[in-house]
Design an enzyme around this catalytic site. Structure first.
Site, mmCIF file in Angstrom:
data_model
loop_
_atom_site.group_PDB
_atom_site.id
_atom_site.type_symbol
_atom_site.label_atom_id
_atom_site.label_comp_id
_atom_site.label_asym_id
_atom_site.label_seq_id
_atom_site.Cartn_x
_atom_site.Cartn_y
_atom_site.Cartn_z
ATOM 1 C CD GLU A 176 -2.972 1.191 2.227
ATOM 2 O OE1 GLU A 176 -3.904 2.015 2.161
ATOM 3 O OE2 GLU A 176 -2.841 0.394 3.186
ATOM 4 C CG PHE A 222 -8.536 -11.765 1.875
ATOM 5 C CD1 PHE A 222 -7.401 -11.009 2.066
ATOM 6 C CD2 PHE A 222 -8.837 -12.757 2.810
ATOM 7 C CE1 PHE A 222 -6.559 -11.224 3.152
ATOM 8 C CE2 PHE A 222 -8.009 -12.978 3.902
ATOM 9 C CZ PHE A 222 -6.878 -12.216 4.072
#
Length: 419
Positions: free
Chosen positions: A320, A405
Site C-alpha cells: 500500500e 481479499f
C-alpha cells in the site's frame, strides 16, 4: 433527466453513525480516535481462545435492547444489530430524511464481508451436537444471509429504492458507500443509507484467519496492531458498523439538512493477482486512488490526508505504501497517512465505512488521527504515518483506502463542501 443534469449532481453526507471497539457513537469514536485510544483487548471468550491468538477488538458494552425490542433482537445476528444501531444515529442526525423524499428515491446499501457468521456457527453446533437437523432454527437463513442488514434497515425506515449488500471482503463498506454515491450522482436515487457491518469474532473465523497466519501473534494489545512498523505480524480481528446518510446536494440544501462533507470521488479496481496477497506492484490500489481523484477533479498535490487500509500485515502495508507513491508521485512524501486500525483493529466489511467516517471527522475537526504504536518504522514503509499522536491540520480533501481479499480495491474521496 438529461445527461448534463446527472453529471452535475453532487453528493453530500448528512448523517453518520458508528458502533466500534473505541466508541458506540460518533462522538465517543471521535474522542477516542483523536486521543489514540486502543480498543484491542485480551480474549475473554474461552470458545475463541486458541493458542495462536491472544487479542481481538471485541465490543463488550453493546446492548442491542437500547435500539431494538427483545423479540427483534433475538431474530437478528449481531452484525445486523450493529447496523441498526449505527443507522439510528445516522438517520437521527440527518433529521427529517424520510419525510423529505419519496421512499422509492431512498436506497439502502450496506456491505458485509461474512454476514451472520455467529448465527451460522451456533446453528451448526446444534446440528452436530444437539439433535440433528430438527434442532436448526427456522430463522437460521434470514439471520445468516449477508444482505439482511440492508433488509432490516430498509424495513425499519421505509426505504423503497435500491436495497442490497456489497460483499468484497474488507472493502465491502467502502464499496457500499461508493455505489450509493454513484446511484445518487447519476440520478437513480436522491438519498441513500450506506455503510458496512460485521460481527466476525467467532471460533471458526479466528481459527481460520489464524491458521492462514493473517492474525497478529502478539498477546500485548499495544503491540498487536502496529501498521507500518517493522515488528508487525498480522491484523487484529474486530467488529462493528459504520453508516452514513448520503443525499443529493441541492435536495439536502432545500430541506435545510446540516451538511457534514461531500463525497466527490470513488475508485474501484481489481488486482487480478491472488486470493489473499495484494499485487506487489500496488497497481490496482494506485489506480483506485487515481480514479477517485480524477472523478473529483483533484490532483495529488491537493490531497491533505489518506486513511490507509493499513492492516498491520507484512504484505499489505509495504504494497500500500508503494501504491500511494505511485498515485501521488512526488507529493506522497509530504502527505499525511495514518491507519486507524492501530486503534480499532480490523472490522473487515465494516472497516471501509468506519474509516470513511474517520476521514469526515478529520475534515470537520481539523485533526488527523494517529497511527499509534508505530515505534520502529519499517524501512520499506517510509511515508508520514502520523505516529503516536493526532495532528492538527487543515484537511480539505481526504482519501480512504480499502483493499479486500480477492484483489478488491476501493478508494473514497471526501471533501469539505466549500460552495
Amino acid at each position: 433527466m438529461s445527461n448534463k443534469s446527472m453529471d452535475t449532481r453532487r453528493v453530500v453526507v448528512t448523517g453518520m453513525g458508528v458502533i466500534s471497539p473505541i466508541g458506540l457513537d460518533v462522538s465517543a469514536f471521535r474522542d477516542s480516535l483523536m486521543a489514540g485510544v486502543i480498543g484491542i483487548r485480551p480474549i475473554t471468550n474461552p470458545d475463541i481462545a486458541i493458542e495462536k491468538v491472544g487479542v481481538t477488538a471485541h465490543i463488550d458494552s453493546f446492548d442491542p435492547l437500547k435500539f431494538l425490542d427483545r423479540k427483534e433482537a433475538r431474530r437478528m445476528d449481531r452484525y445486523c444489530q450493529f447496523a441498526l444501531a449505527a443507522t439510528k444515529e445516522a438517520v437521527d442526525q440527518a433529521a427529517g430524511l424520510m419525510e423529505s423524499y419519496s421512499p422509492e428515491r431512498v436506497g439502502t446499501v450496506i456491505g458485509s464481508g461474512v454476514g451472520g457468521l455467529e448465527t451460522m456457527e451456533s446453528e451448526y453446533k446444534k446440528l452436530l451436537l444437539k439433535g440433528g437437523p430438527g434442532r436448526v432454527s427456522p430463522l437460521f437463513i434470514p439471520m445468516m444471509i449477508s444482505n439482511m442488514a440492508a433488509g432490516h434497515v430498509s424495513m425499519a425506515y421505509g426505504t423503497k429504492g435500491a436495497s442490497y449488500c456489497v460483499t468484497t471482503a474488507c472493502a465491502s463498506g467502502a464499496h457500499a458507500i461508493g455505489e450509493a454515491f454513484r446511484a445518487i450522482k447519476h440520478g437513480y436515487l436522491d438519498a441513500c443509507i450506506a455503510g458496512g457491518a460485521e460481527a466476525p469474532i467467532t471460533t471458526i473465523a479466528v481459527a481460520g484467519f489464524a491458521n492462514m497466519t493473517a492474525l497478529s501473534s502478539q498477546k500485548d494489545p499495544t503491540l498487536a496492531s502496529i501498521p507500518f512498523d517493522r515488528r508487525r505480524s498480522g491484523f487484529v480481528i474486530g467488529e462493528g458498523a459504520g453508516i452514513v446518510v448520503l443525499e443529493e446536494l441541492e435536495s439536502a440544501r432545500r430541506r435545510g439538512a446540516a451538511i457534514i462533507c461531500e463525497i466527490a470521488g470513488y475508485g474501484s479496481t481489481s488486482d487480478a493477482y491472488h486470493i489473499t496477497s495484494p499485487d506487489p506492484e500496488g497497481a490496482g490500489a494506485a489506480l483506485a486512488m487515481t480514479l477517485a481523484m480524477e472523478e473529483a477533479g483533484e490532483q495529488p498535490g491537493t490531497v491533505d490526508y489518506i486513511n490507509a487500509h493499513g492492516t498491520s500485515t507484512p504484505l499489505n502495508d509495504k504494497y500500500e505504501t508503494l501504491a500511494i507513491k505511485k498515485a501521488l508521485g512526488d507529493h506522497a512524501a509530504t502527505t499525511p497517512v495514518s491507519s486507524t486500525k492501530s486503534m480499532t483493529g480490523h472490522l473487515l466489511g465494516a472497516a471501509g465505512a468506519v474509516e470513511a467516517i474517520a476521514c469526515a471527522l478529520a475534515i470537520t475537526g481539523g485533526t488527523i488521527p494517529p497511527t499509534v504504536g508505530l515505534n520502529e518504522p519499517d524501512p520499506e514503509c517510509d511515508l508520514d504515518y502520523v505516529p503516536h499522536a493526532a495532528r492538527q491540520a487543515d484537511v480539505r480533501v481526504a482519501l480512504s483506502n480499502s483493499l479486500g481479499f480477492g484483489g478488491h480495491n476501493a478508494t473514497l474521496l471526501l471533501r469539505r463542501l466549500e460552495d
